[in-house]
Design a protein around this motif. Structure first.
Motif, mmCIF file in Angstrom:
data_model
loop_
_atom_site.group_PDB
_atom_site.id
_atom_site.type_symbol
_atom_site.label_atom_id
_atom_site.label_comp_id
_atom_site.label_asym_id
_atom_site.label_seq_id
_atom_site.Cartn_x
_atom_site.Cartn_y
_atom_site.Cartn_z
ATOM 1 N N LEU A 9 -19.725 -22.906 58.593
ATOM 2 C CA LEU A 9 -19.783 -21.797 59.228
ATOM 3 C C LEU A 9 -18.291 -21.100 58.561
ATOM 4 O O LEU A 9 -18.186 -19.720 58.396
ATOM 5 C CB LEU A 9 -19.374 -21.964 60.760
ATOM 6 N N LEU A 10 -17.143 -21.745 58.589
ATOM 7 C CA LEU A 10 -16.149 -21.276 58.023
ATOM 8 C C LEU A 10 -16.415 -20.723 56.278
ATOM 9 O O LEU A 10 -15.562 -19.870 56.153
ATOM 10 C CB LEU A 10 -14.892 -22.208 57.932
ATOM 11 N N ALA A 11 -16.776 -21.406 55.718
ATOM 12 C CA ALA A 11 -17.090 -21.123 54.363
ATOM 13 C C ALA A 11 -17.915 -20.046 54.281
ATOM 14 O O ALA A 11 -17.656 -18.953 53.551
ATOM 15 C CB ALA A 11 -18.056 -22.165 53.668
ATOM 16 N N PHE A 12 -19.035 -19.629 55.337
ATOM 17 C CA PHE A 12 -19.824 -18.580 55.389
ATOM 18 C C PHE A 12 -18.942 -17.475 55.860
ATOM 19 O O PHE A 12 -19.014 -16.222 55.034
ATOM 20 C CB PHE A 12 -20.798 -18.919 56.350
ATOM 21 N N ILE A 88 -6.541 -16.454 59.494
ATOM 22 C CA ILE A 88 -6.609 -17.104 60.664
ATOM 23 C C ILE A 88 -7.622 -18.238 60.497
ATOM 24 O O ILE A 88 -7.477 -19.474 60.993
ATOM 25 C CB ILE A 88 -6.846 -16.347 61.920
ATOM 26 N N ILE A 89 -8.785 -17.757 59.903
ATOM 27 C CA ILE A 89 -10.033 -18.784 59.555
ATOM 28 C C ILE A 89 -9.560 -19.967 58.539
ATOM 29 O O ILE A 89 -9.657 -20.893 58.695
ATOM 30 C CB ILE A 89 -11.052 -18.052 58.837
ATOM 31 N N ASP A 90 -8.536 -19.479 57.699
ATOM 32 C CA ASP A 90 -7.741 -20.517 56.803
ATOM 33 C C ASP A 90 -7.034 -21.556 57.636
ATOM 34 O O ASP A 90 -7.079 -22.761 57.282
ATOM 35 C CB ASP A 90 -7.060 -19.884 55.452
ATOM 36 N N SER A 91 -6.419 -21.069 58.571
ATOM 37 C CA SER A 91 -5.499 -22.049 59.433
ATOM 38 C C SER A 91 -6.646 -22.828 60.049
ATOM 39 O O SER A 91 -6.068 -23.975 60.627
ATOM 40 C CB SER A 91 -4.457 -21.242 60.155
#
Length: 177
Positions: A9-12, A88-91
């Motif tokens: 999900l985060l990768a997408f 934010i997603i990276d964190s």
């Protein structure tokens, strides 16, 4: 960043955000490059298309150039919004989302949402002015208040407070240990 690769999900989300940021950059660049032609070249454009566009004036082309510049500003603001979201997603992928900087990012995203929403009024007003230049063309263009934009800003401000409180609670907990 390894955990992002393991979380589909985060990768997408990262891929989608990179594509959206690229699109914002492309739209902004095209608008910035072509707006001066519309503004400063309006007389030659008007001479070339005057037979085809009955009702077009130099003011029409100035308004079109104005819309293009405002759209470029909106694209830049959207790019900044997406960049904050990407960070934010990276964190989250690093396993540490409740940090004060994310609260600041969420608040900035809320302000960017308000700014983009505010830009819709001059863009829409110029759009109506452009549409009125062509009386033979039917237009359903309306400018109005968007509840979804305001709601998004409110939600982001609330999330900023939640993240700020979460970071504070974690810092307090770490201080106790």
């Amino acid at each position: 960043m390894r955990s992002i690769a393991r979380d589909p999900l985060l990768a997408f989300a990262r891929v989608v955000l990179f594509l959206a940021m690229g699109l914002c950059g492309l739209v902004g660049a095209v608008m910035l490059v072509t707006a001066p032609f519309m503004i400063f070249g309006r007389f030659s454009i008007l001479d070339d298309v005057s037979a085809d566009l009955e009702g077009a004036t130099t003011g029409t082309f100035l308004a079109i150039g104005g819309v293009m510049l405002l759209v470029a500003v909106a694209a830049a603001l959207a790019f900044l919004f997406l960049r904050h979201l990407l960070r934010i997603i990276d964190s989250v992928g690093e396993g540490d989302p409740f940090v004060p900087v994310n609260a600041t990012r969420l608040a900035a995203m809320a302000w960017l949402t308000i700014a983009i929403e505010a830009l819709t009024y001059p863009i829409g007003g110029l759009g109506i002015l452009i549409a009125r230049s062509f009386p033979n063309v039917h237009s359903d263009l309306e400018v109005g208040f968007s509840l979804s934009g305001v709601l998004l800003a409110v939600i982001l401000f609330i999330l900023a407070r939640v993240f700020r409180k979460g970071a504070q609670m974690r810092a307090d907990l770490e201080g106790m240990v």
